[in-house]
Design an enzyme around this catalytic site. Structure first.
Site, PDB file in Angstrom:
ATOM      1  N   SER A 147     -14.115   1.257  -2.307  1.00  0.00           N
ATOM      2  CA  SER A 147     -15.375   0.847  -2.915  1.00  0.00           C
ATOM      3  C   SER A 147     -15.400  -0.667  -3.131  1.00  0.00           C
ATOM      4  CB  SER A 147     -15.539   1.578  -4.255  1.00  0.00           C
ATOM      5  OG  SER A 147     -16.755   1.217  -4.826  1.00  0.00           O
ATOM      6  N   GLY A 148     -16.448  -1.294  -2.657  1.00  0.00           N
ATOM      7  CA  GLY A 148     -16.585  -2.745  -2.816  1.00  0.00           C
ATOM      8  C   GLY A 148     -15.927  -3.544  -1.712  1.00  0.00           C
ATOM      9  N   THR A 152     -21.158  -1.365   3.233  1.00  0.00           N
ATOM     10  CA  THR A 152     -22.619  -1.366   3.342  1.00  0.00           C
ATOM     11  C   THR A 152     -23.117  -2.686   3.924  1.00  0.00           C
ATOM     12  OG1 THR A 152     -22.736   0.158   1.511  1.00  0.00           O
ATOM     13  CG2 THR A 152     -24.741  -1.040   2.015  1.00  0.00           C
ATOM     14  N   ASN A 197     -17.893  -2.098  -7.917  1.00  0.00           N
ATOM     15  CA  ASN A 197     -18.836  -2.716  -6.996  1.00  0.00           C
ATOM     16  C   ASN A 197     -20.222  -2.746  -7.643  1.00  0.00           C
ATOM     17  OD1 ASN A 197     -20.447  -3.516  -4.888  1.00  0.00           O
ATOM     18  ND2 ASN A 197     -19.952  -1.782  -3.548  1.00  0.00           N
ATOM     19  N   SER A 200     -22.712  -0.338  -5.517  1.00  0.00           N
ATOM     20  CA  SER A 200     -21.903   0.720  -4.922  1.00  0.00           C
ATOM     21  C   SER A 200     -22.781   1.855  -4.389  1.00  0.00           C
ATOM     22  CB  SER A 200     -20.929   1.262  -5.974  1.00  0.00           C
ATOM     23  OG  SER A 200     -20.078   2.190  -5.378  1.00  0.00           O
ATOM     24  N   SER A 201     -22.480   2.261  -3.165  1.00  0.00           N
ATOM     25  CA  SER A 201     -23.232   3.382  -2.580  1.00  0.00           C
ATOM     26  C   SER A 201     -22.749   4.646  -3.260  1.00  0.00           C
ATOM     27  CB  SER A 201     -22.951   3.493  -1.087  1.00  0.00           C
ATOM     28  OG  SER A 201     -23.075   2.248  -0.458  1.00  0.00           O
ATOM     29  N   GLY A 424     -16.831   4.594  -0.537  1.00  0.00           N
ATOM     30  CA  GLY A 424     -15.420   4.301  -0.287  1.00  0.00           C
ATOM     31  C   GLY A 424     -14.505   5.095  -1.191  1.00  0.00           C
ATOM     32  N   GLU A 426     -12.195   5.948  -3.986  1.00  0.00           N
ATOM     33  CA  GLU A 426     -12.240   5.320  -5.311  1.00  0.00           C
ATOM     34  C   GLU A 426     -11.333   6.005  -6.330  1.00  0.00           C
ATOM     35  OE1 GLU A 426     -16.439   5.185  -5.978  1.00  0.00           O
ATOM     36  OE2 GLU A 426     -16.539   7.197  -6.772  1.00  0.00           O
TER      37      GLU A 426
END
Ligand SMILES: Nc1ncnc2c1ncn2[C@@H]1O[C@H](COP(=O)(O)OP(=O)(O)OP(=O)(O)O)[C@@H](O)[C@H]1O
Ligand SMILES: [Mg+2]
Length: 1198
Positions: A147-148, A152, A197, A200-201, A424, A426
Site C-alpha cells: 500500500s502506497g 494506482t 497511503n 489508498s485504493s 496492496g 497491507e
C-alpha cells in the site's frame, strides 16, 4: 523508426526480454549502432549524471539483496525511479512529481527500442500496445507492491500513455475520456486516506481497454474486487473514510448542502470517529467538482447525480443515529435523527427506525414456516445500522462501476489491454477480515508472478533439455493453499463451514471458527494461533489477524427486511439498486438482495467465496494474456521525497523476489521460439535455401546462426524451441533480417525500375529514330542508347542553373560545340527547357572589382516558339543547324542530336501545337550574325562521305566541308539492345563548356594569320594546326578517341560509368566554366593538369567509357543521376608521372613520335575510396566496404 516487435517479458510466449543498459559484448554492428544511439540521445536519466547505478539490474556485478537495494537507492537519489530486471519494471515511489512524464517523453517512447531509451513506465506501456497490435494478443500489466508503493499512479500513467498514443475519431476520443475520467470517479468512491497511503485504493480493479485491430480504443471494461465497505462505519486512528464523504462536505454549494443536509464533516459521527478530515495536498472541494465532471462524462444525468449524493448523505446521517438499551432492547436515543436519512432515502422514518431495532426472521417448525419479529439489543442495532449503511454504499459503488462499464461497452470482438491495480499488501496494527482478503489476493498475484517468471521458465528449460542451473526461490503456493484450499479445507473453507452452521445471531461464531482452524490447519508451517486470532506467514511478511467479525463479514448478509424497506422507497433510483433483477445491484454480491445467492451445495455465497472465485477468475484471465510486470517499491513511511528507509526497502526487495528474478533472468534466455516459427522468420538469413519445414531444423538454425556470426554461447537449441540468451543478440538477428529484407526489396525495386525504364527508353528511342528514318544515316550508339536528358548534372551546378528560369525544368543539357563564323568550335552548354534553348558560355568580366574573371554567361537564348526548323545532313555526323525566326541560324555539333531533335519536336508539339520541320540535306546554307554592314553572312556546309573513322572538317572561305565516315543505313531501327552511354559524371567532368578553348579545326593549310590564335600556353603547339594542352597532346578531330580508363578490381566488372578524374584536383562536381578548373580540350586534357590524369577528362564516345565498380546508388539502370556528392576525390597519386610524359593510354601528338623513356616510371594508379558498404548483386559487380581503397585501372587490365 522501425516497427518490429518489441521484446516482451513472457518467456512462455516466445518473446524477447527487455534490457536496459547494455554492456554489449557482441562486437557487431548492431551493438555499435545501439551504443551510438544511446550516446547520441538526450535523456533526463543520462544527462549530467555519472553512472553510479545500473538501469537493468541484470547487469549488477553482485546479486544480493543489499546490492539491489543500494542500486535502487542510488537511482532514487538521482531521481531515477525506474529500473529494469530484464522485462520487469521496478518502480520506486518518489513522493514528488518528476518532470519526465510530458509530451516529450510521450513522443520519445513511441516505438523506441528499449536499448535506445532509459527505463520508463512509458516503455512498458509502449511495448504492451505495440505487441498487442502486432501479435493480436491480449496483454496485461500486473502492478503490484504494498500500500502506497505507487500502483494506482503507475496504472494512471499507463492509461494516459495508451490513450495519448492511440489514434482515433471523436467517438474514440469519448471512450478515451471515459477511461481517463473513470479514475477520479472510482477514486472518489473507492479510495481513502489510510495511515499508509493518503489515496489508498480500498478496492481492486482490473481495467481492460478494448482496441480495434488498428489500435483504436473502442471500449473498455472494469472488474472491481472486494470494496472495503466496513470503512463506511469503522475507521482506524489517523484514517479517513472514502473521499466522497469529505468531498461532498467541502464541495456542495449551499443549495445542495440544504437539500442533502450537509454541513462540516465533524457533524457526522462516521467521519468524526477518527477526527481526521483533511489530507495533505488534497483539495476536497476541487476534487468534488472533478467527481461531478467525471459523472457527466459517464453520461450520469444531474438527477441521478443528485440521487447518488443523496445516498452518500443518507449514509452520513444514518451514522448519527445512536442507540441505548433498556431491558435488553435497543431504542433510538434521538428519533429526530431518523427524519433526514428517511427523507433522503424516500422511506418513512418509522420504518427506518423500526428496522434498526428489530428484525424479522423466517422460522420453520416442521412443515410450517412463521415470521418472527425479534427485538435487537443495542449492539445488534448498531450492527444493523452499519450493515445497512455499508450495504447501501456497496450497492452505490457497484452501480458506479456498472455505469462506467455501460458507457464504454462495445459489442465488437476486440483485442484488449488490461491493467491490474489492486489494493496492496497491507499490515495494520489491527488486521481484520478485509486485510485477510486483500493479502490473499496479493498472494495470488505473487503466485502468478512466480509461475510465469520463475517457475514455468525453469520448467521450460528442463522440458527442452537446455543446460540450466536451477535457481531456488520461495514458492508461495503453499500460503495460497493454506487460505483457499477446499480439500483439505483451508482457512476460507473453514470459515464458510462455520458461517453455514451459524445461527441468526453470530455470538460465539468467531470463536468457533478459531477453534476449528486450530484443529484443521494448526500444524501448518505458515499458520500460528494467538489468543485473539491467528498469524499467517505471508510471502510479504507475517500478519496477525484479529478474529472478531470474521464470520459476520464473511456472511455479509443484508437482512431481507432491510432490503424490503429499500424497495419501498419513493425514490426510483434507490429502488432500482435493490431490485430483484439487479440482485442488489451488484451482480450477486454476497448477502445483498432479497435472496441470498447460492453456490455449490446449496450454500449461500460468502464474501470469502466471492473473493476466492474472483481471484481465481482473475488469474485465469491474466494467464490468457501476455503479462507485463511493474513491481512498485515504497521507499519510506514518511511519504517524503529522497527519504530512503533501507530496511523497509530491503524487505520489499526480499519478498518481491527481485534477487531470484535477476538470477533467473541472468541465467536464462531472453527469447525463445518454436523451431518452425523461428525458421519462418529468419530462414531468409540463411545462405542456403531452407525449405519451409526442413527435415533437420536444428541444422537449419545452426546454419542461420553461423551466417550472422552469432556466438555459440548466445543460443541453445532445445527439443522443439531455440533459445537466445541476450536481447542484444535478438536485436542483432532482427537487424540482419531487416537488412536482408531491405536488400531484396531493392532488388525487386531495381528490377521494376529497370523494366519500366527500358520500356520508356525503347519508346523514346523509337520516337527519335522515327524522325530520322530514311533520312539520315545513323550511328550504332545513337540508335540504341539510353536517353538521359541531363548530361551535365544540373542539380549539382547551381551557377549554371541560376541562368535558367527557376521554374523551367531542364529537359536536355549537354556540352556541345558551337561553330562560329570561321567554323571554329567553341564549347557551350546547351540547355533545353520547355521555354527555349539556352546556350551558355564563358565571358570575361570587363569592369568592376572582378574584372578579368571568367564567368558563365548566357550567350544566346532562342525561344522555342521561334525555332522554325532544324537542318541536318543525311550522313552520320553530329551537326545540327537550328533555324530561328527573324534571326541568324545556330550551328552546333551535338553528340546526342537525335535526343535533342526528338525533345525539341516533342516540346513544340506539346506547347505550340506544331511539329519541328526537319530538313535533311548535304548542302546547307545558313547565315551568321552580321557584324558589320555589307559583310557576307552566308555560310555553307557541304557534307561528303569520307574514309576516316571520324568526320574531318575542312574549311575554305565561307564553306566548311565535312567528310563523314559511313554510318549505318538510314533505314536503321533501334534493336532494343542497349548501349550504355556515359552518364553525367563523365560528361560533367569532360564534355563541359568549361574548356572553352577554341578548338582547332582540321583545315587545309592556310596562311597562319587565318588560324585561330592558340591559347596561352607554355607548351609549344604541336605540329600542324593542332593545339595541345600543356603536357598533354591533343587528339585532332577526326582521330579516334583514346582508350578510356576503367576501375578494375578482382571482381568481374560491369560497364556503366566513366571514371572520375584520378587527378589530385579532381572535383566531383564540375567546376564553374573556366574558373576553378583549367579548360579541357576536346581531348579532355587539362591545360594545367600536368598530364598526370592518365587520360582523365578525355572525350569518351558513348558506350566507350567504362567505370566498372558500382556503388548502391549507381545500381539503378534508369537515367536517374547518381549523387555526385557521394564521390570523393581519390587520394593523389604519390608518384605522378612526369608532366610532359604521356601516361598509359595517351596518344603521342599527331605526327610526333613520343620520346621513349629509358626507364619509364610506372604511373601510380589512381585510387578511389568507398564511402559506404556495397554488396554486389550481379555477377558483373563487385562488393566493397566503406573505407576500401580501390584502384582505377584501364579497362584492358580488368
Ligand atoms: N510516480 C510517482 N510520482 C509521484 N508521486 C507518486 C508516484 N507514485 C506514487 N506517488 C505518490 O504516492 C502516493 C501513493 O501512490 P498510490 O496511490 O499509487 O499507491 P498504491 O500502491 O496504489 O497504494 P494502495 O495499495 O494503498 O492503493 C500517491 O498518491 C502519490 O502521492
Ligand atoms: Mg492504489
Amino acid at each position: 523508426m522501425r516497427f518490429f516487435k518489441k521484446d516482451s517479458p513472457t518467456p512462455g510466449h516466445g518473446k524477447g526480454g527487455r534490457h536496459g543498459n547494455n554492456n554489449n559484448n557482441n562486437n557487431n554492428d548492431v551493438g555499435v549502432i545501439a551504443d551510438h544511439h544511446r550516446k547520441a540521445m538526450y535523456h533526463w536519466q543520462s544527462e549530467g549524471s555519472k553512472k553510479s547505478s545500473v538501469d537493468d539490474m541484470v547487469l549488477l556485478t553482485k546479486i544480493t539483496e543489499d546490492a539491489i537495494t543500494d542500486n535502487l537507492k542510488r537511482r532514487l537519489m538521482e531521481d531515477k525511479i525506474y529500473t529494469y530486471i530484464g522485462p520487469v519494471l521496478v518502480a520506486v515511489n518518489p513522493f514528488k512529481q518528476l518532470p519526465y512524464f510530458g509530451d516529450k517523453e510521450l513522443e520519445m517512447y513511441q516505438g523506441a527500442a528499449t536499448y535506445e531509451v532509459p527505463p520508463h513506465i512509458y516503455a512498458v506501456a509502449d511495448t504492451m500496445y505495440r505487441n498487442m497490435l502486432i501479435d493480436s494478443d491480449n496483454q496485461c500489466v500486473i502492478i503490484s507492491g504494498e500500500s502506497g508503493a505507487g500502483k494506482t499512479v503507475s496504472a494512471k500513467y499507463i492509461m494516459n500513455y495508451i490513450t495519448k498514443v492511440s489514434q482515433g475519431s471523436s467517438k474514440v476520443q469519448h471512450i478515451k475520456d471515459i477511461i481517463l475520467e473513470s479514475n477520479p470517479l472510482l477514486e472518489a468512491f473507492g479510495n481513502a486516506k489510510t495511515t499508509r497511503n493518503n489515496n489508498s485504493s480500498r478496492f481492486g480493479k482490473y481495467i481492460e481497454i478494448q482496441f480495434s485491430r488498428g489500435g483504436e480504443p473502442l471500449g473498455g471494461k472494469i472488474s472491481n474486487f472486494l470494496l472495503e465497505k466496513s470503512r463506511v462505519h469503522s475507521l482506524n486512528d489517523g484514517e479517513r473514510s472514502f473521499h466522497i464523504f469529505y468531498q461532498l462536505c467541502a464541495g456542495a454549494d449551499s443549495n445542495m448542502g440544504e437539500q442533502l443536509g450537509i454541513t462540516t464533516p465533524d457533524y457526522f459521527q462516521y467521519l468524526a470517529q477518527s477526527d481526521v478530515y483533511k489530507v495533505d495536498n488534497m483539495n476536497d472541494a476541487h476534487e468534488f467538482q472533478e467527481t461531478l465532471n467525471a459523472m457527466n462524462v459517464m453520461g450520469i444525468t444531474e438527477d441521478t447525480q443528485l440521487d447518488i449524493l443523496r445516498i452518500v448523505a443518507a449514509i452520513l446521517h444514518m451514522g448519527n443515529i445512536t442507540f441505548a438499551e433498556q431491558g435488553n432492547a435497543a431504542y433510538i436515543v434521538s428519533p429526530d435523527y431518523l427524519a433526514f436519512p428517511a427523507y433522503l432515502l424516500g422511506v418513512s422514518a418509522e420504518a427506518l427506525g423500526q428496522k434498526l431495532v428489530s428484525r424479522v426472521f423466517d422460522s420453520k417448525w416442521g412443515s410450517k414456516s412463521e415470521r418472527v419479529d425479534v427485538t435487537l439489543n443495542m449492539e445488534q442495532a448498531q450492527f444493523t445500522r452499519d450493515a445497512w449503511t455499508k450495504g447501501l454504499y456497496a450497492q452505490l459503488f457497484d452501480y458506479i462501476v456498472e455505469t462506467i462499464n455501460k458507457a464504454m461497452m462495445t459489442d465488437a470482438n476486440l483485442i484488449n489491454l488490461g491493467i491490474l491495480d489492486i489494493y496492496g499488501f497491507e499490515i495494520f496494527g489491527k488486521n481484520g477480515f478485509e486485510q485477510f482478503c486483500i493479502n490473499y489476493v496479493n498472494e495470488k498475484l505473487q503466485q502468478i508472478f512466480i509461475d510465469l517468471t520463475l517457475k514455468s521458465e525453469q520448467e521450460e528449460y528442463n522440458a527442452e533439455g537446455i543446460q540450466w542451473k536451477p535457481i531456488k526461490y520461495f514458492d508461495n503456493k503453499i500460503v495460497c493453499e493454506l487460505i483457499e484450499s477446499k480439500r483439505p479445507p483451508g482457512i476460507m473453507s473453514i470459515l464458510d463451514d462455520t458461517c453455514a452452521t451459524m445461527s441468526a445471531k453470530s455470538e460465539g461464531a468467531d470463536e468457533d471458527f478459531h477453534r476449528k482452524m486450530e484443529s484443521q490447519v494448526g500444524t501448518h508451517h505458515h499458520y500460528q494461533k494467538f489468543n485473539q486470532g491467528f498469524m499467517i506467514k505471508h510471502y510479504a511478511g507475517n500478519v496477525s489477524y484479529h478474529i472478531d467479525g470474521f464470520c459476520e463479514k464473511n456472511r455479509d448478509v443484508l437482512f431481507p427486511d432491510i432490503i424490503e424497506v429499500m424497495q419501498s422507497s419513493t425514490n426510483p433510483f434507490i429502488c432500482s439498486l435493490f431490485s430483484d433483477g439487479a440482485q442488489g445491484g451488484g451482480k450477486g454480491r454476497p448477502g445483498v438482495g432479497t435472496k441470498a445467492r447460492y453456490e455449490g451445495k446449496g450454500r449461500p455465497t460468502t464474501a470469502g467465496m466471492k473473493i476466492r472465485t474472483q481471484a481465481n477468475e482473475l488469474v485465469t484471465t491474466l494467464t490468457k494474456c501476455v503479462p507485463h510486470y511493474i513491481r512498485c517499491i515504497k521507499p519510506n513511511e514518511t511519504k517524503k521525497p529522497h527519504d530512503w528507509d533501507n530496511q523497509m526497502a530491503k524487505h520489499q526487495v526480499e519478498y518481491l523476489g527481485l534477487k531470484e528474478n535477476i538470477k533467473v533472468k541472468r541465467a536464462g534466455f531472453a527469447y525463445r521460439r518454436p523451431f518452425h516459427k523461428f525458421l519462418q522468420r529468419y530462414a531468409i538469413l540463411s545462405p542456403q535455401k531452407l525449405a519451409n519445414s526442413p527435415s533437420n531444423p536444428t541444422q537449419a538454425i545452426d546454419s542461420i546462426m553461423a551466417t550472422i556470426n552469432m556466438d555459440r554461447d548466445q543460443y541453445q537449441i532445445g527439443y522443439s524451441k531455440v533459445f537466445i540468451k541476450d536481447p542484444e543478440s535478438l536485436y542483432m538477428i532482427e537487424e540482419c533480417r531487416e537488412r536482408k529484407l531491405d536488400y531484396y526489396i531493392r532488388v525487386i525495386q531495381n528490377a521494376f525500375r529497370k523494366f519500366f525504364c527500358k520500356q520508356k527508353s525503347n519508346k523514346v528511342a523509337m520516337e527519335a529514330s522515327q524522325l530520322f528514318l530514311n533520312r539520315k544515316e545513323r550511328r550504332e550508339n545513337s540508335l540504341n542508347r539510353n536517353f538521359h536528358g541531363d548530361y551535365i548534372g544540373m542539380d549539382f551546378r547551381p551557377a549554371l542553373s541560376a541562368l535558367i528560369p527557376r521554374r523551367e525544368k531542364v529537359l536536355f543539357a549537354l556540352t556541345v560545340d558551337k561553330l562560329d563564323r570561321q567554323f571554329r568550335k567553341s564549347k557551350r552548354d546547351l540547355i533545353l527547357t520547355k521555354g527555349g534553348l539556352y546556350l551558355i558560355g564563358l565571358v570575361k568580366i570587363k569592369k568592376g572589382p572582378e574584372k578579368g574573371k571568367i564567368v558563365q554567361a548566357l550567350k544566346r537564348k532562342i525561344d522555342l516558339e521561334n525555332v522554325t526548323q532544324a537542318t541536318l545532313s543525311t550522313l552520320r555526323d553530329n551537326l545540327v543547324v537550328i533555324h530561328v525566326r527573324n534571326d541568324y541560324e545556330m550551328v552546333l555539333e551535338v553528340e546526342f542530336k537525335a535526343e535533342l531533335i526528338m525533345l525539341l519536336n516533342r516540346e513544340l508539339k506539346k506547347h505550340h501545337k506544331r511539329e519541328l520541320p526537319l530538313n535533311f540535306t548535304n548542302n546547307i546554307t545558313y547565315s551568321v550574325k552580321k557584324m558589320r554592314w555589307g559583310m557576307n553572312s552566308q555560310k555553307k556546309l557541304v557534307f561528303t562521305t569520307g574514309t576516316g573513322k571520324e568526320p574531318e572538317f575542312v574549311s575554305s572561305g565561307n564553306t566548311l566541308t565535312i567528310k563523314v565516315p559511313p554510318g549505318l543505313p538510314n533505314t536503321s531501327w533501334p534493336t532494343g539492345k542497349r548501349v550504355i552511354t556515359p552518364d553525367i559524371r563523365m560528361l560533367g567532368a569532360t564534355l563541359n563548356a568549361s574548356s572553352n578553348k577554341k578548338l582547332p579545326v582540321h583545315k587545309k593549310r592556310t596562311p597562319p594569320n587565318h588560324h585561330p590564335s592558340p591559347p596561352a600556353s607554355h607548351h609549344s603547339p604541336p605540329a600542324g594546326n593542332q593545339r595541345a594542352a600543356p603536357g598533354f597532346p591533343p587528339r585532332p578531330i577526326g582521330q579516334p578517341p583514346r582508350p578510356s580508363l576503367g576501375l578494375t578490381s578482382h571482381f568481374p566488372l560491369r560497364p556503366t560509368m566513366p571514371p572520375p578524374s584520378p587527378s589530385p584536383s579532381f572535383n566531383p562536381s564540375r567546376p564553374p566554366m573556366g574558373t576553378e578548373s583549367p579548360p579541357t580540350t576536346r581531348n579532355g586534357s587539362a591545360s594545367g593538369g600536368g598530364g598526370g590524369g592518365g587520360g582523365s577528362g578525355r572525350p569518351m564516345m558513348p558506350g566507350q567509357n567504362r567505370f566498372v565498380a558500382r556503388n548502391p546508388s549507381f545500381n539503378n539502370p534508369s537515367p536517374i543521376r547518381p549523387p555526385m556528392h557521394q564521390i570523393r576525390p581519390p587520394p593523389p597519386p604519390s608518384d605522378p608521372p612526369p608532366e610532359d610524359q604521356p601516361t598509359v593510354g595517351t596518344r603521342p601528338p599527331f605526327g610526333v613520335r613520343p620520346p621513349v623513356p629509358l626507364n619509364k616510371p610506372k604511373p601510380k594508379k589512381p585510387q578511389v575510396r568507398a564511402l559506404f558498404d556495397y554488396n554486389a548483386r550481379d555477377s558483373d559487380e563487385m562488393s566493397f566496404s566503406a573505407g576500401d581503397v580501390l584502384d582505377l585501372e584501364e579497362e584492358g587490365e580488368c
